[in-house]
Structure formats: C-alpha cells, structure tokens
Design a protein around this motif. Sequence first.
Motif, PDB file in Angstrom:
ATOM      1  N   LEU A   1      17.098  16.847 -26.715  1.00  0.00           N
ATOM      2  CA  LEU A   1      16.037  17.834 -26.879  1.00  0.00           C
ATOM      3  C   LEU A   1      16.094  18.542 -28.239  1.00  0.00           C
ATOM      4  O   LEU A   1      15.043  18.759 -28.856  1.00  0.00           O
ATOM      5  N   PRO A   2      17.282  18.913 -28.736  1.00  0.00           N
ATOM      6  CA  PRO A   2      17.331  19.519 -30.072  1.00  0.00           C
ATOM      7  C   PRO A   2      16.778  18.595 -31.160  1.00  0.00           C
ATOM      8  O   PRO A   2      16.080  19.044 -32.073  1.00  0.00           O
ATOM      9  N   GLU A   3      17.093  17.299 -31.072  1.00  0.00           N
ATOM     10  CA  GLU A   3      16.560  16.327 -32.030  1.00  0.00           C
ATOM     11  C   GLU A   3      15.042  16.306 -31.960  1.00  0.00           C
ATOM     12  O   GLU A   3      14.345  16.324 -32.989  1.00  0.00           O
ATOM     13  N   LEU A   4      14.523  16.259 -30.740  1.00  0.00           N
ATOM     14  CA  LEU A   4      13.076  16.186 -30.541  1.00  0.00           C
ATOM     15  C   LEU A   4      12.389  17.431 -31.082  1.00  0.00           C
ATOM     16  O   LEU A   4      11.383  17.339 -31.799  1.00  0.00           O
ATOM     17  N   ALA A   5      12.931  18.599 -30.751  1.00  0.00           N
ATOM     18  CA  ALA A   5      12.321  19.856 -31.176  1.00  0.00           C
ATOM     19  C   ALA A   5      12.332  19.996 -32.693  1.00  0.00           C
ATOM     20  O   ALA A   5      11.317  20.366 -33.313  1.00  0.00           O
ATOM     21  N   LEU A   6      13.466  19.690 -33.314  1.00  0.00           N
ATOM     22  CA  LEU A   6      13.588  19.862 -34.765  1.00  0.00           C
ATOM     23  C   LEU A   6      12.731  18.859 -35.517  1.00  0.00           C
ATOM     24  O   LEU A   6      12.085  19.205 -36.519  1.00  0.00           O
ATOM     25  N   SER A   7      12.705  17.620 -35.050  1.00  0.00           N
ATOM     26  CA  SER A   7      11.891  16.600 -35.726  1.00  0.00           C
ATOM     27  C   SER A   7      10.408  16.954 -35.641  1.00  0.00           C
ATOM     28  O   SER A   7       9.666  16.811 -36.625  1.00  0.00           O
ATOM     29  N   GLN A   8       9.955  17.440 -34.497  1.00  0.00           N
ATOM     30  CA  GLN A   8       8.549  17.817 -34.347  1.00  0.00           C
ATOM     31  C   GLN A   8       8.201  19.038 -35.197  1.00  0.00           C
ATOM     32  O   GLN A   8       7.106  19.133 -35.754  1.00  0.00           O
ATOM     33  N   LEU A   9       9.151  19.965 -35.302  1.00  0.00           N
ATOM     34  CA  LEU A   9       8.924  21.153 -36.126  1.00  0.00           C
ATOM     35  C   LEU A   9       8.703  20.759 -37.582  1.00  0.00           C
ATOM     36  O   LEU A   9       7.787  21.261 -38.247  1.00  0.00           O
ATOM     37  N   ILE A  10       9.518  19.843 -38.078  1.00  0.00           N
ATOM     38  CA  ILE A  10       9.417  19.415 -39.475  1.00  0.00           C
ATOM     39  C   ILE A  10       8.163  18.576 -39.715  1.00  0.00           C
ATOM     40  O   ILE A  10       7.402  18.816 -40.662  1.00  0.00           O
TER      41      ILE A  10
END
Length: 240
Positions: A67-76
């Motif tokens: 989930l952290p990977e998903l959230a950060l990638s989408q934010l960027i």
Amino acid sequence: MTEVNSFKKGLKDGIPICLGYFSVAFAFGIFAVENGLTVFQATVISLTNLTSAGQLAGVPIIMGGTLPELALSQLIINSRYSLMSVSLSQKFSHKVKLKDKLLISYANTDEIFAVAISQKGEIGKKYMLGLMLLPIFGWTSGTLIGAVAGNILPPMVTAALGLAIYGMFVAIVVPAAKKEKATALCVAIAIALSCAFKYIPLLTKVPTGFTVIICSVIAAAILAVVAPIKTEEEVTENAQ
C-alpha cells in the motif's frame, strides 16, 4: 466577461475526448485482467480514478506490491492534477461554488483541462458537467468492454491488443520529445534508470512500485537542474 455555461456545448466538446478514452480504456481493461484483476475490479478502478498513467502503473503494484508503494507512486504520477485544478479554478465563474469545484475536480483530466482552459471567457458549472460526462462514460465503458474481451478473446489476440496502451504513451512522449530537447533528455534518463533496475542484479530486488517512483523523481530532479523551465520574465529578457 462572457461566460461559457452550456451543458449541450460541453457534451459536444466532450465527444472527441470520449472516443479517445474508449480506445485507450479498452486496452487498459485487457491489461488489467491479464495481470490478475477481475472485470469488476478493473471497471471500478477506471470509474473512480480516471488516470491512465496512474492506473497502468498501479495495476502491477496492486497485484504484487504494498500500500505505501501504491500511495506514493500515485501521488507522484498524479500530482500534476492538483496544479491543473488550481489553474482551472481561476477560469470559473463566481457562480461555481466549492461543492461544484469538488465535483469537477473528479474528472479534471489532461484532455478535459485542455479543452476547458481554452474556452474564451469564464466557465460555468453546466458546461463543465457536460464536458465531463461523455469522457467518464467512454473511459469506464471502454475498460469494462476491454476487460470482458480479455476473458473471451484468444490469448494471442489479447496480447496484441494489450500493446495498444503502451502505444498510447509512445504517442504522447515522442512528439513532445521531438519538439523539446529537455523532454527527450528526461525520457532518455528515465529509460536508462528503468533498464538499470531491470538488469542490474542488486537493483532488481527493488519493488516495482518504488522503481517507478525512483525513476520519476531522479529524472525530474536532474532536468530541474539541467534545464529548468524559464519564467515569462526570463523569456521576455532573452527575447530582448
């Protein structure tokens, strides 16, 4: 100042966007089911997100990341939408209230923003709702039909159709890279970094989601230093 606030005009202006979204979303639907998502999951993702690049990058992370990977990638990947929203909000009529802006922000994609911001005069809520409606339908229905087709068509056919979504990104990047050397350099750096994470043994252990994040941030940071975007004042001074 004149105001563009015709729902009918918004629908008309949204037709080309709808047609383009349908074809790309069809490819995404195939891509999603090929990577393990169900037809329902793929369709809900398109209905609630409306971000081709974010969705394409998000599917592999959903299936094998965190989930952290998903959230950060989408934010960027999707941070540009916040900038477009700020810009578009300056174009709205004073009659467009906060609740209307929140609704409009749901579908403020690159293409919808480009069409809306190019209108002469202020923009009203009715126009924006009309402009949004068909592209949302095209993106969601295209994903649904593509996902269903991915479960029905022979693997050889779906594999070929699945390449269309990569062709979309090539079509977006190549023209811009031809016009701007800085864009071409940024693309080259991103490709080199991506290849490094793919083939260098130590780097292959980095999760896919963080690979996307690292490549994006490093390429953007390098270009920010090497070829910063000039302000209007700097462009004027150079012209003189």
